[in-house]
Motif scaffolding. Sequence first.
Motif, PDB file in Angstrom:
ATOM      1  N   HIS A 115       0.779  -1.152  -0.248  1.00  0.00           N
ATOM      2  CA  HIS A 115       0.007  -0.084   0.066  1.00  0.00           C
ATOM      3  C   HIS A 115       0.868   1.343  -0.032  1.00  0.00           C
ATOM      4  O   HIS A 115       0.322   2.139   0.256  1.00  0.00           O
ATOM      5  CB  HIS A 115      -0.928  -0.060   1.177  1.00  0.00           C
ATOM      6  CG  HIS A 115      -1.936  -1.189   1.167  1.00  0.00           C
ATOM      7  ND1 HIS A 115      -3.006  -1.172   0.318  1.00  0.00           N
ATOM      8  CD2 HIS A 115      -1.994  -2.398   1.872  1.00  0.00           C
ATOM      9  CE1 HIS A 115      -3.651  -2.250   0.536  1.00  0.00           C
ATOM     10  NE2 HIS A 115      -3.004  -2.858   1.165  1.00  0.00           N
ATOM     11  N   GLN A 140      -3.398  -1.780   9.247  1.00  0.00           N
ATOM     12  CA  GLN A 140      -4.588  -2.427   9.844  1.00  0.00           C
ATOM     13  C   GLN A 140      -3.942  -3.180  10.984  1.00  0.00           C
ATOM     14  O   GLN A 140      -4.635  -3.220  12.070  1.00  0.00           O
ATOM     15  CB  GLN A 140      -4.474  -3.877   8.683  1.00  0.00           C
ATOM     16  CG  GLN A 140      -5.537  -4.893   8.984  1.00  0.00           C
ATOM     17  CD  GLN A 140      -6.981  -4.363   8.505  1.00  0.00           C
ATOM     18  OE1 GLN A 140      -7.198  -3.022   8.315  1.00  0.00           O
ATOM     19  NE2 GLN A 140      -7.776  -5.265   8.111  1.00  0.00           N
ATOM     20  N   TRP A 175      -3.579  -5.847   4.512  1.00  0.00           N
ATOM     21  CA  TRP A 175      -2.975  -4.395   5.239  1.00  0.00           C
ATOM     22  C   TRP A 175      -2.137  -5.276   6.072  1.00  0.00           C
ATOM     23  O   TRP A 175      -1.319  -4.611   7.031  1.00  0.00           O
ATOM     24  CB  TRP A 175      -3.799  -3.725   5.773  1.00  0.00           C
ATOM     25  CG  TRP A 175      -4.587  -2.881   4.815  1.00  0.00           C
ATOM     26  CD1 TRP A 175      -5.748  -3.176   4.215  1.00  0.00           C
ATOM     27  CD2 TRP A 175      -4.300  -1.542   4.279  1.00  0.00           C
ATOM     28  NE1 TRP A 175      -6.096  -1.997   3.332  1.00  0.00           N
ATOM     29  CE2 TRP A 175      -5.109  -1.046   3.567  1.00  0.00           C
ATOM     30  CE3 TRP A 175      -3.203  -0.538   4.829  1.00  0.00           C
ATOM     31  CZ2 TRP A 175      -4.875   0.044   2.928  1.00  0.00           C
ATOM     32  CZ3 TRP A 175      -3.116   0.593   4.304  1.00  0.00           C
ATOM     33  CH2 TRP A 175      -4.159   1.487   3.171  1.00  0.00           C
ATOM     34  N   GLY A 178       2.104  -5.244   5.860  1.00  0.00           N
ATOM     35  CA  GLY A 178       2.498  -3.586   5.774  1.00  0.00           C
ATOM     36  C   GLY A 178       3.942  -3.180   5.711  1.00  0.00           C
ATOM     37  O   GLY A 178       4.173  -2.177   5.592  1.00  0.00           O
TER      38      GLY A 178
END
Length: 361
Positions: A115, A140, A175, A178
């Motif tokens: 992300h 997350q 997530w 990450g």
Amino acid sequence: MPRLTASLRTQLVVGLAVGSLVWTAGTAYADKPVGGEAKPPPQGGSDGKGGLSASVSNIQVTYPSGGGGGDDKGGNLGTVDPDWKPPACWYEPAFTPEQLKKFVDTDSGGDVGIHESWWGKGLWTDHYRDGKPAENFDLQAARNSSAEGYKDYNLGKDGYFWRGVAPDPNASDSWDCGRIMFWVDAGQIPDDPNAPTPKTLAEYAYDKVKVPDTKVELKPEAKSTVNLPTWVWLDKGTFKDVKVRAELPNTGLWAETTAKPVALHLEPGTEDAEVFPASGDCEINDDGSIGTPYTKGSADKTPPCGIRYLRATDGTPYQLSASVTWQVSWEGSDGSGGDLPDGTFETTQDMNVQEIQSINR
């Protein structure tokens, strides 16, 4: 170098509930459009357009038996367990030090994490060349940990920079992976709950299993007759085990996922019908066949696998549905193995049914 602030992180966490987000401060992006499946590149998870894509895996898939998915008369399995999902994300090797330096010098546009994307030098040179720390992007799990920097891309060291991969970066579980791209010594697997395992590869391979079409043999072939049984069977050898092997380069990890046909289920396409057996489930015989082929003089006999239609079609054929259940198991490079949820593949074929008032034999 533009980085995420605490307030912006809070905004992004709230924004997750409403969809995909794009952060355009400077040249860093906090999400991107979902990428599609692609053939594994030779290195680095390239998207084929010069960028590094976190939706493209380096996992290599081969088909030791059952075909390589090139036949268009078949398809992928659907799982019978509605709660089962393939892995949402994992980490895998992306670059050697030399490959990363070349990437930054010649391109440096793409995903540094699932992300977090970066175009231009910025993060690539500050963190991987000049040793500056950087934040991981793990909203997350809310860890928001700091990653130590690297000197000159770790040139001279033996190992790989690993990066998260998610087939669907919009999946909420993606997530969990990450961390931005991080270093792992050669021959090692990272100490992380989302590090790949043979089971990860087995579950990845499940989505790559392609099974043949399930068009069944019928007697009568062209048109059935009301109140007379239609025999259904599949000759032995029509369905064979399908084996898919998934290997993750530069890790020594592999898994083979095997799908074995175990039963045929019939749905006549109308409530005005009886199926044999009553459950509609025709088991596979020891020789790999299903049912029993029709023989002359068996018109009035009850077939071990078949259908009796009770009403004629009225210009529109019934849609006979035939679905094969496949039992799925796996074994991995470390001696592990087990079962995965059964899969099914269904096809339909036209069934015309005629009504004859009297039949002479």
